[in-house]
Design a protein around this motif. Sequence first.
Motif, PDB file in Angstrom:
ATOM      1  N   LYS A 159      41.200  45.740  39.968  1.00  0.00           N
ATOM      2  CA  LYS A 159      39.794  45.337  40.105  1.00  0.00           C
ATOM      3  C   LYS A 159      38.912  46.236  39.250  1.00  0.00           C
ATOM      4  CE  LYS A 159      40.113  43.550  44.837  1.00  0.00           C
ATOM      5  NZ  LYS A 159      39.605  43.684  46.234  1.00  0.00           N
ATOM      6  N   ILE A 160      37.768  45.686  38.859  1.00  0.00           N
ATOM      7  CA  ILE A 160      36.857  46.461  38.014  1.00  0.00           C
ATOM      8  C   ILE A 160      36.418  47.733  38.701  1.00  0.00           C
ATOM      9  CG2 ILE A 160      34.546  46.440  36.976  1.00  0.00           C
ATOM     10  CD1 ILE A 160      34.969  43.542  36.264  1.00  0.00           C
ATOM     11  N   THR A 161      36.176  47.647  40.014  1.00  0.00           N
ATOM     12  CA  THR A 161      35.676  48.818  40.740  1.00  0.00           C
ATOM     13  C   THR A 161      36.757  49.868  40.972  1.00  0.00           C
ATOM     14  OG1 THR A 161      36.090  47.636  42.821  1.00  0.00           O
ATOM     15  CG2 THR A 161      33.861  47.520  41.884  1.00  0.00           C
ATOM     16  N   ARG A 162      38.035  49.540  40.653  1.00  0.00           N
ATOM     17  CA  ARG A 162      39.127  50.505  40.876  1.00  0.00           C
ATOM     18  C   ARG A 162      39.750  50.981  39.571  1.00  0.00           C
ATOM     19  NH1 ARG A 162      42.472  48.686  46.295  1.00  0.00           N
ATOM     20  NH2 ARG A 162      40.661  48.640  47.702  1.00  0.00           N
ATOM     21  N   LEU A 163      39.116  50.673  38.467  1.00  0.00           N
ATOM     22  CA  LEU A 163      39.617  51.131  37.180  1.00  0.00           C
ATOM     23  C   LEU A 163      39.450  52.642  37.068  1.00  0.00           C
ATOM     24  CD1 LEU A 163      38.226  48.321  34.844  1.00  0.00           C
ATOM     25  CD2 LEU A 163      40.631  48.710  35.483  1.00  0.00           C
ATOM     26  N   PRO A 164      40.372  53.332  36.418  1.00  0.00           N
ATOM     27  CA  PRO A 164      40.257  54.795  36.298  1.00  0.00           C
ATOM     28  C   PRO A 164      39.116  55.181  35.353  1.00  0.00           C
ATOM     29  CG  PRO A 164      42.079  53.995  34.974  1.00  0.00           C
ATOM     30  CD  PRO A 164      41.590  52.815  35.758  1.00  0.00           C
ATOM     31  N   GLN A 165      38.691  56.429  35.468  1.00  0.00           N
ATOM     32  CA  GLN A 165      37.684  56.935  34.549  1.00  0.00           C
ATOM     33  C   GLN A 165      38.226  56.961  33.127  1.00  0.00           C
ATOM     34  OE1 GLN A 165      36.384  60.724  36.061  1.00  0.00           O
ATOM     35  NE2 GLN A 165      35.131  59.809  37.670  1.00  0.00           N
ATOM     36  N   ARG A 166      37.288  56.981  32.160  1.00  0.00           N
ATOM     37  CA  ARG A 166      37.597  56.938  30.730  1.00  0.00           C
ATOM     38  C   ARG A 166      38.282  55.618  30.367  1.00  0.00           C
ATOM     39  NH1 ARG A 166      33.954  59.703  29.446  1.00  0.00           N
ATOM     40  NH2 ARG A 166      34.777  59.975  27.337  1.00  0.00           N
ATOM     41  N   THR A 167      37.728  54.528  30.927  1.00  0.00           N
ATOM     42  CA  THR A 167      38.248  53.190  30.674  1.00  0.00           C
ATOM     43  C   THR A 167      37.288  52.414  29.789  1.00  0.00           C
ATOM     44  OG1 THR A 167      39.548  53.008  32.701  1.00  0.00           O
ATOM     45  CG2 THR A 167      38.756  50.955  31.751  1.00  0.00           C
ATOM     46  N   ALA A 236      41.087  47.789  29.502  1.00  0.00           N
ATOM     47  CA  ALA A 236      41.258  46.680  30.446  1.00  0.00           C
ATOM     48  C   ALA A 236      40.641  45.424  29.846  1.00  0.00           C
ATOM     49  CB  ALA A 236      40.607  47.016  31.783  1.00  0.00           C
ATOM     50  N   PHE A 237      41.435  44.344  29.790  1.00  0.00           N
ATOM     51  CA  PHE A 237      40.954  43.076  29.268  1.00  0.00           C
ATOM     52  C   PHE A 237      40.312  42.275  30.403  1.00  0.00           C
ATOM     53  CE2 PHE A 237      44.128  44.297  26.183  1.00  0.00           C
ATOM     54  CZ  PHE A 237      43.563  43.913  24.974  1.00  0.00           C
ATOM     55  N   ALA A 238      38.983  42.078  30.335  1.00  0.00           N
ATOM     56  CA  ALA A 238      38.292  41.240  31.304  1.00  0.00           C
ATOM     57  C   ALA A 238      38.242  39.789  30.850  1.00  0.00           C
ATOM     58  CB  ALA A 238      36.865  41.746  31.532  1.00  0.00           C
ATOM     59  N   GLN A 239      38.563  39.508  29.598  1.00  0.00           N
ATOM     60  CA  GLN A 239      38.691  38.159  29.051  1.00  0.00           C
ATOM     61  C   GLN A 239      39.822  38.169  28.033  1.00  0.00           C
ATOM     62  OE1 GLN A 239      34.626  37.448  27.578  1.00  0.00           O
ATOM     63  NE2 GLN A 239      34.407  35.814  29.104  1.00  0.00           N
ATOM     64  N   ASP A 240      40.495  37.031  27.913  1.00  0.00           N
ATOM     65  CA  ASP A 240      41.552  36.931  26.905  1.00  0.00           C
ATOM     66  C   ASP A 240      41.335  35.726  25.993  1.00  0.00           C
ATOM     67  OD1 ASP A 240      42.063  34.936  28.701  1.00  0.00           O
ATOM     68  OD2 ASP A 240      44.152  35.482  29.083  1.00  0.00           O
ATOM     69  N   ARG A 241      40.099  35.185  25.975  1.00  0.00           N
ATOM     70  CA  ARG A 241      39.738  34.100  25.073  1.00  0.00           C
ATOM     71  C   ARG A 241      38.468  34.504  24.321  1.00  0.00           C
ATOM     72  NH1 ARG A 241      41.564  28.995  25.563  1.00  0.00           N
ATOM     73  NH2 ARG A 241      39.521  28.100  25.079  1.00  0.00           N
ATOM     74  N   GLY A 273      45.743  47.103  30.394  1.00  0.00           N
ATOM     75  CA  GLY A 273      45.972  46.182  31.498  1.00  0.00           C
ATOM     76  C   GLY A 273      44.903  45.105  31.490  1.00  0.00           C
ATOM     77  N   VAL A 274      44.794  44.394  32.612  1.00  0.00           N
ATOM     78  CA  VAL A 274      43.812  43.313  32.733  1.00  0.00           C
ATOM     79  C   VAL A 274      42.995  43.541  33.991  1.00  0.00           C
ATOM     80  CG1 VAL A 274      45.225  41.648  31.467  1.00  0.00           C
ATOM     81  CG2 VAL A 274      45.477  41.841  33.951  1.00  0.00           C
ATOM     82  N   THR A 275      41.827  42.877  34.046  1.00  0.00           N
ATOM     83  CA  THR A 275      40.937  43.000  35.198  1.00  0.00           C
ATOM     84  C   THR A 275      40.149  41.709  35.329  1.00  0.00           C
ATOM     85  OG1 THR A 275      39.264  44.409  36.248  1.00  0.00           O
ATOM     86  CG2 THR A 275      39.049  44.027  33.896  1.00  0.00           C
ATOM     87  N   GLY A 276      39.352  41.620  36.392  1.00  0.00           N
ATOM     88  CA  GLY A 276      38.539  40.422  36.579  1.00  0.00           C
ATOM     89  C   GLY A 276      39.385  39.205  36.856  1.00  0.00           C
ATOM     90  N   GLN A 277      39.096  38.091  36.145  1.00  0.00           N
ATOM     91  CA  GLN A 277      39.797  36.834  36.379  1.00  0.00           C
ATOM     92  C   GLN A 277      40.996  36.624  35.457  1.00  0.00           C
ATOM     93  OE1 GLN A 277      38.811  34.914  38.938  1.00  0.00           O
ATOM     94  NE2 GLN A 277      37.318  36.548  39.350  1.00  0.00           N
ATOM     95  N   VAL A 278      41.335  37.605  34.649  1.00  0.00           N
ATOM     96  CA  VAL A 278      42.455  37.468  33.720  1.00  0.00           C
ATOM     97  C   VAL A 278      43.778  37.640  34.468  1.00  0.00           C
ATOM     98  CG1 VAL A 278      43.526  38.353  31.611  1.00  0.00           C
ATOM     99  CG2 VAL A 278      41.030  38.309  31.835  1.00  0.00           C
TER     100      VAL A 278
END
Length: 1002
Positions: A159-167, A236-241, A273-278
């Motif tokens: 999840k976006i809110t659980r991504l590590p620092q320096r992301t 982190a990829f929040a979109q892949d299009r 990695g990926v995040t959001g709806q990806v």
Amino acid sequence: MMLSGRGVTAVLGPTNTGKTHYAIERMVAHGSGVIGLPLRLLAREVYTRVAERVGASAVALITGEEKITPPGARFSVCTVEAMPRETKAAFVAIDEVQLAADLERGHIFTDRIMHLRGREETLLLGAGTMRRILERLLPGINVIERPRMSQLFYAGQKKITRLPQRTAIVAFSADEVYAIAELIRRQRGGAAVVLGALSPRTRNAQVGLYQEGDVEYLVATDAIGMGLNLDVDHVAFAQDRKFDGFQFRNLTPAEMGQIAGRAGRHVRDGTFGVTGQVQPLDEELVERIETHEFDEVKVLQWRSKALDFSSIRDLRASLDVAPTVTGLTRALPATDSQALDYLSRYPEIIDTATTPDRVEKLWEACALPDYRRIAPAQHADLISTLFSDLVRFGTVNEQFMAEQVRRADRTDGEIDTLSARIAQIRTWTYVSNRPGWLADPTHWQEKTREIEDRLSDALHERLTKRFVDRRTSVLMKRLRENAMLEAEISVNGDVFVEGHHVGQLAGFRFTPIAGAEGPDAKAVQGAAQKALALEFEARAARLYASGNGDLSIGSDGFVRWLGDPVARLAASDHVMRPRVILLADDQLTGNAREHVVARIERFVNHHIATALKPLDDLSRAEDLQGLAKGLAFQLVENLGVLFRRDVAEDVKSLDQDGRASMRRYGIRFGAYHIFMPALLKPAPAELITLLWALKNDGLDKPGYGELIPALAAGRTSVVADPGFERMFYKLAGFRFLGKRAVRIDILERLADLIRPLLQWKPGTTPRPEGAYDGRRFTATTSMLSILGATPDDMEEILKGLGYRADEVTAEEAAAFLSAQEPAETKADAAQDAQASEAAVAEPAAESAEALSDNDTAAQADAEASEGTEVAAAEGKGASGEAPTEAAETEAPKPVLLWRPGGRNENQRSGRPQQGERRPGPRGEGRGEGERGPRQGGRPNRENRRQDGKPERSGRGDRSERQDRGKPPQSARFESKPPRKEKPVDPDSPFAKLAALKEQMKK
């Protein structure tokens, strides 16, 4: 024809292999070099690094929107589009050569790869997927593969809110980037944002927030994939299009590897990695990204460089030529070719682009990038305008460019607004950097660069304000570190302590924000005061050294420096020398305070002496003698305007030499006024009213400041407000007459129109429009036009000037004119009478240029009038209302015949008119009932007929029409009572003038 790869080295490999660093090292080892980068942002970064190595004087930066070209620069850092087609440099490098396969920009990279060479060394830098195609196109090329310095690992979905620092979180639309940044601000304190559309200045400022640890997250588009050096641990990829300029599509594995490779720097490993709806990545894709194994590039985009400029059709045909070399494919239409397709259908372009030179110039104009991302037709329209200017004038119309630049030069608005303005100004930055497009390119390059920097700073501030909780992410961090708090003051006067807004500095006054309380308030305020003390001294030095253009005097009496009030004016003993009261806090002390006061006083005195130069020169006149000197003294005392009636005896006694000497100072002797036309302009008039208001406590009096906008707009008359202070009308150059106040120079022009009508003799030809019998006249369209008045207003104005009206029907007027002018037919006379009636009923606009004196003497009296007329609208009055249907069906109005008349009953009895003050010691406030102009003799004071009976008055005497058996009260006139002699002060200059006049009479 196959090209050779001899002398060309391809350095290929994944991200974080040090390719760009290697190219910089190789370039500075040569005597000269050129390096091409894929992005303006990256070119800026490399330029800075090279300048640190060899000195800024030896490095040039050349992009489509920016040129830094020191004389004798040995090295050039360019965007690939801005690289020269040919060069004599010893070294050439092209970075990110895999972009030669890009559908939109690929043909440009292909052209540079195949044709641009260094004398001693050529480097091609890019991904390993380019090896086979380069070896096929450039036989003999030397390929060096470099391994990645660190490992890259897949970290799955979070999840976006659980991504590590320096992301770094990657998305592909501005809306998605902003939404993610807003979520992180609420949950984790804030994030920096990086988009490809940002200017380098904004991008660097945002990256600075991240690199310096003020925020721990970066939200970006794939702009970070092109070599930007960031301390990123996780991507982190929040979109892949993404939209590639032609369609929405999934990212290729190579593109994902390019972006994911930003994680980990040097020998430090990174994760992705990926995040959001990806959805989580499949194993095969993960393995390809981790091992950097991607599909080879099979074809490069290509477009012919052998262009035929014989005609537009030939040019389009040469652009459609297909490549003959295997491995190249004809590029899809780019922005420039799309613009050419649109323009080739414009008739004006077809008619203009008729020679090879003009067709080539058209193609050069089509290269204008579409930074604004507008519709192709709109972009083509802009190119058409630029091309037309280049053909007709040789350069782009700088007035048009100045207007476009002015529209973008605003820092208000939110993020999207500022981003749009940056895109707009980038267009004109590009234009200013095109060789030969502008007459003064250096000025516009500096101007557009300055505006872009200002917009960039404003955008950075808006981004930070919206997406960074500065108090949470920065202030508390500094307090935890137990460090000294740092305060800063923005260009707008906002005072920040560790990025937290604590107040506003305007000029030399600081206003803290409300509610600045809490346990850390004292430390914050102490840091702010320390910064303010230094800022006050710095501002005092800047103000002391500033030019007069940075200072201004407002109609409210405040002196402003760069828009902020720093002093206010107050009355003194001399009306033209007001006092200056400094507006500053106690922190401004000592020499700094004295320097500020001295500079402001010097500006105020200079401004008054400049704006009121005619009056100042007159007050210092040494060559005026006798009566002329006395009149000049009175004119200065009355701030440039005298009613002629008040000084009639002095004017009558003034000889021609005296008048000529006064005219040299810009003084006009009119029929109604003695005045200085130069003081009727808006700036002098506004300053005169301000000085009088300061002297007479008039800043709050009704009417102050109301007339200046009318004068600035060129209004020749305005609807008078009886509640206004009457002196403001006079000082602004207006005269109260009836329900309107008329500009005094327009009244003199009215006198010029009336004079020949009263001097005309019946029986002579041609008869001027408006002339009647040599003693009377009718109002003409010219009179109504210059006054901007309705017929009813005209009646009030003429009565106020001392004229009397007789009523006759149109038929009576026609019959009289027919009898007086036997040469005219009756039909002509009737037509003339109808024209007179129409002149009263339907005023039309007319431009009148000359303003002449009513004096008897010199040719110099006919001088050009200052100011612009505002004529009455056709068929409308001054109120702007069209005549109603009922008015059209009314009975024909009688024709008014005007003649010089006597004083009306109110003035005979000594009573002032409604809304008018009694005349003061200088005669201010007199309006209606003045003596008429002295045309053809003195006015008939008694206004009687030859038989001795009172003559019938004008249309305003309604009582006479009701009861014709009794003469109206207003028809009785008496002679003017003798003036009472007042004791004269023997020390007054007027006493000396009176004695001088007595000697002249003897």
